[in-house]
Scaffold this motif. Structure first.
Motif, short mmCIF file in Angstrom:
data_model
loop_
_atom_site.label_atom_id
_atom_site.label_comp_id
_atom_site.label_asym_id
_atom_site.label_seq_id
_atom_site.Cartn_x
_atom_site.Cartn_y
_atom_site.Cartn_z
N ASN A 250 38.44 32.38 41.46
CA ASN A 250 37.18 33.25 41.37
C ASN A 250 36.13 32.38 42.02
O ASN A 250 34.82 32.46 42.09
N PHE A 251 36.23 31.19 42.50
CA PHE A 251 35.38 30.34 43.18
C PHE A 251 36.24 29.19 43.93
O PHE A 251 37.12 28.65 43.95
N ILE A 252 35.58 29.10 45.27
CA ILE A 252 36.17 28.38 46.55
C ILE A 252 34.91 27.62 46.95
O ILE A 252 33.92 28.10 47.27
N ASP A 253 34.88 26.26 46.78
CA ASP A 253 33.67 25.23 47.37
C ASP A 253 33.47 25.67 48.94
O ASP A 253 34.24 26.00 49.51
N ASN A 254 32.18 25.27 49.09
CA ASN A 254 31.97 25.66 50.53
C ASN A 254 32.06 24.53 51.53
O ASN A 254 31.56 24.56 52.69
N ARG A 255 32.60 23.23 50.92
CA ARG A 255 33.07 22.22 52.07
C ARG A 255 34.50 21.54 51.60
O ARG A 255 34.71 21.26 50.29
N ILE A 256 34.94 21.07 52.35
CA ILE A 256 36.11 19.92 52.42
C ILE A 256 35.58 18.60 51.92
O ILE A 256 34.76 18.14 52.49
N ASN A 257 36.05 18.12 50.83
CA ASN A 257 35.65 16.74 50.65
C ASN A 257 35.98 15.68 51.53
O ASN A 257 37.45 15.42 51.75
N PRO A 258 35.30 14.94 52.32
CA PRO A 258 35.65 14.33 53.31
C PRO A 258 36.16 12.95 52.87
O PRO A 258 37.08 12.25 53.69
N SER A 259 36.18 12.50 51.47
CA SER A 259 36.72 11.31 51.20
C SER A 259 38.07 11.74 50.72
O SER A 259 39.21 10.70 50.83
N THR A 260 38.64 12.74 50.28
CA THR A 260 39.96 13.05 49.73
C THR A 260 40.61 13.91 50.47
O THR A 260 41.74 14.01 50.76
N GLY A 261 39.97 14.81 51.72
CA GLY A 261 40.38 15.62 52.31
C GLY A 261 40.95 17.11 51.52
O GLY A 261 41.97 17.79 51.97
N THR A 262 40.33 17.21 50.67
CA THR A 262 40.95 18.50 49.74
C THR A 262 39.55 19.39 49.36
O THR A 262 38.47 19.00 49.64
N LEU A 263 40.09 20.53 49.10
CA LEU A 263 38.95 21.66 48.68
C LEU A 263 39.22 22.11 47.25
O LEU A 263 40.30 22.41 46.95
N ARG A 264 38.04 22.02 46.72
CA ARG A 264 37.84 22.35 44.98
C ARG A 264 38.07 23.75 45.08
O ARG A 264 37.09 24.40 45.67
N VAL A 265 38.82 24.26 44.12
CA VAL A 265 39.12 25.60 43.67
C VAL A 265 38.89 25.70 42.42
O VAL A 265 39.44 24.91 41.64
N ARG A 266 38.50 26.96 41.85
CA ARG A 266 38.49 27.48 40.56
C ARG A 266 39.10 28.57 40.14
O ARG A 266 39.03 29.69 40.66
N ALA A 267 40.06 28.47 38.89
CA ALA A 267 40.63 29.62 38.55
C ALA A 267 40.14 30.11 37.15
O ALA A 267 39.69 29.05 36.61
N VAL A 268 40.09 31.48 36.87
CA VAL A 268 39.51 31.71 35.76
C VAL A 268 40.53 32.58 34.96
O VAL A 268 41.53 33.26 35.56
N PHE A 269 40.76 32.27 33.59
CA PHE A 269 41.77 32.83 32.88
C PHE A 269 40.90 33.42 31.30
O PHE A 269 40.22 32.85 30.88
N GLU A 270 41.25 34.70 31.39
CA GLU A 270 40.58 35.57 30.22
C GLU A 270 41.32 35.33 29.00
O GLU A 270 42.58 34.85 28.92
N GLU A 271 40.58 34.92 28.16
CA GLU A 271 41.02 34.20 26.70
C GLU A 271 40.75 35.22 25.71
O GLU A 271 39.43 35.49 25.30
N SER A 272 41.64 35.75 25.01
CA SER A 272 41.47 36.67 23.65
C SER A 272 42.26 36.17 22.49
O SER A 272 42.11 36.86 21.65
#
Length: 389
Positions: A250-272
């Motif tokens: 549900n979220f993808i960062d707007n830039r590649i981290n130039p230090s690590t060459g990675t993209l930060r991504v977030r997943a969401v899990f419904e918890e009941s």
């Protein structure tokens, strides 16, 4: 002459008997063929699954601190329990704050009375000034007094409002829905506004998991993924052998981290069911968008020979053959074979555990069970996605 005939007959009989004895011994020493489970390779549409490590985070976390200083007179919650927004958690001694409110209420009443008197005198001064009964200077003085009395009422009312807020803040309530921790400060202790941490609360209806995807993998397999598409992911906690939790990005960062060459991504899990706790270590799997058909075999059928990976196939006369293979993605107890095998090949299901290449066997045909294995994203809706491996 007769003697020669008898000698020749004896030699022939001896030769025949020796041949029979040798054949009998050979038949007795030849072992029976070993029964081996075999199966035909599977052809399945698959997607490459990528695995990432993460820690579970709550979308909302509160370190509860008081807005005013005071003495705790009551703790109203059960530690570790669910709390709702607005629930009373701590009660402070109200009396000092109530006294301040009462004093300011009296001052406001007095100020309003003075304001009303100033208003009346200003009106009378205005009428007298019209008839030239008082000087302009006196009329302006009474108007100025009216404005001062009005400002005094407003200032006291503001102080009263602040005092009433302080009185309200003696009841410390939960700002969010969630699970509450233990009380760090107990009844009878004095607490300091904005400094004393009373307890903590974490929301529990959904959980976040952040992870980093390297730039090459993202461009190759997920370049067209957006947060709006809700790309599916699955997750397991430490100690689990399957991936029972299904979520989505549900979220993808707007830039590649130039230090690590990675993209930060977030997943969401419904918890009941209160199974996910913030801070827990977890593993996430997500599938590439491209679907290809590949040969699937049990992982136990693959042997290792120094640096090579190989599979034993059944050839002519049920003799095992050695075939080098290139192994791809693993799906539970099964693996994809990129090269080395062809459709229709028959393999030794249990690999080179008891047999080797060149051995004749007695094949025992078995059926490969792939129930519950997620080869593609469309299979990722059940709760037993990946068997133990």
């Amino acid at each position: 002459m007769l003697k020669n005939i008898l000698v020749i007959s004896a030699i022939v009989i001896t030769t025949i008997l020796s041949g029979c004895t040798a054949e009998t011994k050979q038949n007795q020493t030849q072992p029976p063929l070993q029964p081996i489970d075999v199966a035909e390779v599977l052809i399945k549409p698959v997607q490459t699954w990528y695995t990432y490590t993460t820690r579970i985070e709550s979308p909302e976390e509160v370190a509860l601190m008081p807005r005013i200083s005071g003495v705790i007179t009551q703790i109203t919650f059960k530690e570790g329990d669910h709390v709702a927004e607005g629930d009373l958690l701590f009660q402070l001694d109200k009396r000092p704050f109530a006294a301040i409110v009462s004093s300011l209420e009296a001052q406001v009443i007095s100020a309003k009375a003075a304001f009303e008197q100033a208003k009346s005198e200003a009106k009378r001064a205005a009428r007298l000034s019209e008839r030239k009964a008082i000087s302009t200077e006196q009329a302006e003085l009474r108007e100025s007094t009216l404005l001062q009395r009005k400002a005094q009422v407003a200032a006291l009312q503001a102080q009263l409002d602040a005092a009433m807020l302080d009185l309200e803040f003696t009841s410390i309530r939960s700002p969010i829905n969630g699970i509450i921790s233990r009380a760090n400060i107990t009844k009878g202790n004095n607490i300091i506004a904005g400094q004393s941490v009373l307890t903590s609360i974490v929301s529990d209806k959904k959980m976040y998991a952040y992870f980093d995807i390297d730039e090459r993998t993202w461009n190759k397999s997920f370049n067209n993924v957006t947060a709006e598409k809700k790309q599916k992911v699955v997750m397991q906690k430490v100690g689990q052998t399957t991936f029972p939790y299904a979520g989505y990005i549900n979220f993808i960062d707007n830039r590649i981290n130039p230090s690590t060459g990675t993209l930060r991504v977030r997943a969401v899990f419904e918890e009941s069911e209160d199974q996910l706790r913030t801070g827990s270590f977890a593993r996430i799997k997500l599938a590439a968008n491209e679907v290809t058909e590949q040969i699937i075999i049990p992982s136990r059928a693959i042997g290792t020979d120094l640096k090579n990976r190989f599979v034993l196939t059944v050839g002519e006369n049920n003799i095992l053959q050695y075939k080098l293979v290139e192994v791809g993605e693993r799906y539970g107890k099964y693996s994809a074979i990129i090269s080395g095998l062809s459709e229709g090949d028959i393999i030794a299901v249990n690999g080179p555990a008891r047999v080797g290449p060149g051995m004749p066997i007695q094949p025992n045909n078995v059926e490969l069970d792939i129930t519950g294995i997620a080869f593609t994203l469309s299979n990722a809706n059940n709760n037993n996605l990946f068997a133990k491996y």
